[in-house]
Design a protein around this motif. Structure first.
Motif, mmCIF file in Angstrom:
data_model
loop_
_atom_site.group_PDB
_atom_site.id
_atom_site.type_symbol
_atom_site.label_atom_id
_atom_site.label_comp_id
_atom_site.label_asym_id
_atom_site.label_seq_id
_atom_site.Cartn_x
_atom_site.Cartn_y
_atom_site.Cartn_z
ATOM 1 N N ALA A 1 0.835 -1.210 0.000
ATOM 2 C CA ALA A 1 0.000 0.000 0.000
ATOM 3 C C ALA A 1 0.867 1.256 0.000
ATOM 4 C CB ALA A 1 -0.938 -0.004 1.206
ATOM 5 N N ARG A 2 1.947 1.252 0.787
ATOM 6 C CA ARG A 2 2.863 2.400 0.778
ATOM 7 C C ARG A 2 3.528 2.532 -0.578
ATOM 8 N NH1 ARG A 2 7.123 3.249 4.552
ATOM 9 N NH2 ARG A 2 6.852 5.393 3.903
ATOM 10 N N ALA A 3 3.884 1.393 -1.180
ATOM 11 C CA ALA A 3 4.508 1.412 -2.505
ATOM 12 C C ALA A 3 3.552 2.012 -3.538
ATOM 13 C CB ALA A 3 4.919 0.003 -2.912
ATOM 14 N N GLU A 4 2.283 1.616 -3.481
ATOM 15 C CA GLU A 4 1.299 2.163 -4.416
ATOM 16 C C GLU A 4 1.228 3.682 -4.294
ATOM 17 O OE1 GLU A 4 -2.226 -0.001 -3.370
ATOM 18 O OE2 GLU A 4 -1.801 -1.581 -4.822
ATOM 19 N N ALA A 5 1.211 4.177 -3.061
ATOM 20 C CA ALA A 5 1.145 5.628 -2.851
ATOM 21 C C ALA A 5 2.384 6.310 -3.426
ATOM 22 C CB ALA A 5 1.001 5.941 -1.364
ATOM 23 N N LEU A 6 3.550 5.737 -3.205
ATOM 24 C CA LEU A 6 4.787 6.332 -3.725
ATOM 25 C C LEU A 6 4.846 6.249 -5.249
ATOM 26 C CD1 LEU A 6 7.273 4.959 -1.048
ATOM 27 C CD2 LEU A 6 6.598 7.356 -1.366
ATOM 28 N N LEU A 7 4.362 5.166 -5.813
ATOM 29 C CA LEU A 7 4.391 5.005 -7.269
ATOM 30 C C LEU A 7 3.460 5.984 -7.978
ATOM 31 C CD1 LEU A 7 4.559 1.131 -7.489
ATOM 32 C CD2 LEU A 7 6.321 2.738 -8.287
#
Length: 139
Positions: A84-90
């Motif tokens: 979920a954090r990766a999705e936000a950063l991407l």
């Protein structure tokens, strides 16, 4: 104080298995700090030992009780939180995929890409393309 408690209960309820009510959310309040930490700070190098320290519980107890209370293992929840954090950063086109991998403490962008695809079913670059095309990106 009641507003904060209500907000906390609602936040915790998001992580409960289907059918659990607000009364049960109070039972999970002991996880509030851990859940907040995972939402805001989860990364690929976290260990269960570190999460137990954040939760203020012995590792064995946390590993036993978390799946009982949430229906998923702590390791599974950690992976979901990192994804979920990766999705936000991407969704931030200014960040390169290797920078996202570094921010999430992965040893390299290839390991991060394999992790992300396993968790989401999409590669980081495909996820980013879709997010930008659909207007769900950070400018």
């Amino acid at each position: 104080n009641w507003a904060l408690r209500s907000l906390l209960s609602a936040e915790i309820a998001r992580f409960l298995p289907e059918g659990e009510g607000e009364a049960d959310a109070e039972r999970y309040a002991r996880y509030a700090g851990l859940l907040r930490f995972l939402r805001e700070e989860a990364h690929g190098a976290l260990s269960i030992e570190e999460l137990a320290a954040v939760a203020g519980m012995p590792q064995q107890r946390l590993s036993r009780e978390f799946p009982r209370d949430f229906g998923v293992t702590l390791k599974q929840h950690l992976a979901r939180s990192v994804a979920a954090r990766a999705e936000a950063l991407l969704r931030n086109p200014a960040l390169k995929i290797r920078e996202v991998a570094r921010l999430l403490h992965f040893r390299d962008e290839y390991y991060f890409s394999r992790f992300f695809k396993r968790e989401t079913g999409s590669s980081p670059s495909d996820y980013r393309r879709l997010a930008i095309r659909s207007g769900h990106y950070v400018s």
